[in-house]
Design an enzyme around this catalytic site. Structure first.
Site, short mmCIF file in Angstrom:
data_model
loop_
_atom_site.label_atom_id
_atom_site.label_comp_id
_atom_site.label_asym_id
_atom_site.label_seq_id
_atom_site.Cartn_x
_atom_site.Cartn_y
_atom_site.Cartn_z
CB ILE A 21 35.36 78.52 17.36
CG1 ILE A 21 35.74 79.33 16.11
CG2 ILE A 21 34.42 77.37 16.99
CD1 ILE A 21 36.55 78.55 15.10
N GLY A 23 33.47 75.08 21.85
CA GLY A 23 33.37 73.63 21.67
C GLY A 23 34.35 73.07 20.66
CB CYS A 24 37.59 74.18 19.60
SG CYS A 24 36.78 75.60 18.83
CB SER A 26 35.97 66.38 19.57
OG SER A 26 34.72 66.64 20.23
N GLY A 27 35.12 67.22 16.88
CA GLY A 27 34.00 67.39 15.98
C GLY A 27 33.98 68.66 15.15
CB ILE A 28 31.07 70.78 14.14
CG1 ILE A 28 30.27 69.67 13.46
CG2 ILE A 28 30.86 72.10 13.41
CD1 ILE A 28 28.76 69.86 13.54
N GLY A 29 33.45 71.87 15.90
CA GLY A 29 34.22 73.01 16.40
C GLY A 29 35.68 72.91 16.03
CB SER A 154 20.50 70.60 14.50
OG SER A 154 20.02 69.34 14.04
CE1 TYR A 167 21.59 68.45 19.64
CE2 TYR A 167 20.18 67.95 17.76
CZ TYR A 167 21.35 68.44 18.27
OH TYR A 167 22.30 68.96 17.42
#
Length: 327
Positions: A21, A23-24, A26-29, A154, A167
């Site tokens: 995974i 981008g871990c 913070s957040g969704i990751g 998204s 974006y």
């Protein structure tokens, strides 16, 4: 350089699926990494990655006993070819069963007030970063004729939103890329899935809104800047509070997708957005959705305050028709 200490241990036990995974920190990751690593049946060995392992503390805390057991950490910068290759090479036999491409950055504001450098950075992470990851793991998956690639996209990759032009464009780009590639991958028994959240409550989103509220956006005409600040930005928090999901919500949807015997290609996480996306496809000229969002933004007292109620009403009607109508 790849860390050589405990973080880099990536050994899965027999029967476990290896999940990498991006981008871990913070957040969704982080949410996805923790949920999978803490799976009660220990079906996954999660390799959670981030650019800077100094930001690992919150993830390690959330993971608890799973850290060092079903959760490993590796350094990875999706904007670097070398970093991507080093990371994947450090995994035993380069065997990755599931790639979850999550790393992303946002950009909000009037286009004329945004620099080309900032726009390029968005595409470098959101589009090319995902492509780098897919290119690196895809050949091994094709060779094994097994694998699942999951991209956190998204709803803005399906429906453009005012003042989120760049974006949204980056998400449209990755949607098109993956939709095209998904057809080819089927021949090799490799599955492609898109996860398409609407607004998500994260520190990243709230911090971004706070930061852009202080920007001057040089080169932007006064009328556009007024609309951005009064019609869009002042109510942005309302839509996150009224329609937003949590990273845990997105993690649950993602887990359901990877555990499905026949994973769907597109997966909207928030049913409130289903009728909004349907509105776009109801009119092949595109005029219906463009004019609807125009009136929501400029004529109905502010897009954020009105759209929360409007989307809830649309969604209730949509779900009611889905319930009573024959299929």
């Amino acid at each position: 350089m790849i860390s050589s200490d405990l973080y880099a241990e990536t050994m899965a036990t027999e029967g476990q699926k290896v999940v990498l995974i991006t981008g871990c920190s913070s957040g969704i990751g982080m949410g996805i990494a923790v949920l999978l690593a803490r799976d009660e049946n220990k079906r996954y060995h999660v390799i959670a990655t981030m650019r800077d392992l100094k930001r690992k503390d919150k993830l390690v805390e959330e993971a608890g006993d799973a850290y060092g057991q079903t959760l490993s950490l590796l350094t990875l910068d999706v904007c670097s070819d070398e970093s991507v290759k080093q990371c994947v090479d450090s995994v035993k036999d380069r065997h990755i069963d599931i790639l979850i491409s999550n790393a992303g950055v946002g950009l909000v504001g009037p286009v004329e007030g945004l620099s080309m450098d900032d726009m390029t950075k968005v595409f470098e992470t959101n589009f090319y970063g995902a492509v780098r990851m897919i290119k690196e793991v895809m050949p091994d998956m094709k060779r094994r004729r097994s694998g699942h690639i999951v991209v956190i996209s998204s709803v803005m990759g399906l429906q453009g939103v005012a003042f989120n032009d760049v974006y949204s464009a980056s998400k449209f780009a990755i949607e098109g890329f993956c939709e095209s590639l998904a057809v080819q991958l089927l021949k090799f028994n490799v599955t492609m899935s898109m996860i398409e959240p609407g607004p998500v409550h994260t520190e990243f989103e709230m911090r971004m809104i706070e930061d852009v509220s202080k920007k001057e956006f040089p080169g932007t005409d006064a009328e556009t800047l007024h609309h951005f600040r009064t019609c869009y930005l002042t109510g942005a928090v309302n839509i996150f509070q009224g329609l937003g999901q949590t990273p845990k919500d997105i993690a649950k949807v993602t887990k359901k997708v990877i555990e499905s015997p026949h994973p769907p290609f597109r997966n909207l996480t928030n049913p409130l957005y289903t009728p909004i996306v349907a509105l776009k496809y109801a009119d092949d000229t595109g005029s219906l959705s463009v004019h609807t969002f125009y009136h929501m933004l400029y004529n109905l007292g502010g897009v954020m305050n009105v759209s929360v109620s409007l989307m809830k009403c649309l969604s209730c009607g949509w779900l009611r028709r889905r319930t009573i109508s024959p299929i």
